[in-house]
Scaffold this motif. Structure first.
Motif: not given
Length: 155
Positions: A85-94
């Protein structure tokens, strides 16, 4: 000293305290990281580096200061993408974690999207209808990803 200065001093972190955390990964390997706000009301690890006790100059960066993967290995496409449901980003945000080494590799678990309750306050307001999505990959002893991230169902 004013009362405000005394309160600030009482509740502030000492200036000499390191903000870098450390997790032991076994066999003399460890990772360092910082925990910073993620913009969603929680915290996440950034600046993740694989290090070794016997090689003080060795530092394999896994994520940068914004949580982006330094050498992103890609993803294995699958049904998890339909639940995103969120934009995919190659980053650890959680939440993310680098597990101890076994047989020369360490599992990296990455919470790509939390359950919708993550966004709720103590009364449940603000909850979203999100499905929790975990991905995982493996890192070798040099800090290189060995395979693309794929869905992980056992968290």
């Amino acid at each position: 000293m004013s009362l405000l200065d005394a309160v600030k001093r009482l509740f502030s972190r000492p200036t000499d305290a390191p903000d870098t955390l450390r997790d032991d990964l076994g066999g003399g390997a460890y990772c360092t990281y910082r925990e910073v706000p993620n913009g969603y009301g929680g915290y996440h690890a950034v600046d993740i580096c694989l290090k070794k006790e016997d090689k003080p100059n060795f530092c394999a960066r896994i994520t940068g200061p914004d949580g982006r993967f330094i050498s992103f290995p890609g993803v294995v496409h699958g049904p998890w993408e339909k639940a995103l449901d969120m934009p995919f980003r190659p980053a650890a945000a959680f939440r993310n974690e680098l597990c101890p080494f076994r047989d020369g590799r360490a599992e990296f678990r990455w919470l790509l999207q939390p359950d919708g309750r993550y966004f709720a306050d103590e009364d449940g307001f603000g909850a979203e209808n999100c499905q929790e999505i975990w991905l995982h990959s493996y890192v070798d002893e040099k800090g290189r990803f060995l395979e693309p991230f794929s869905q992980y169902d056992s968290c």
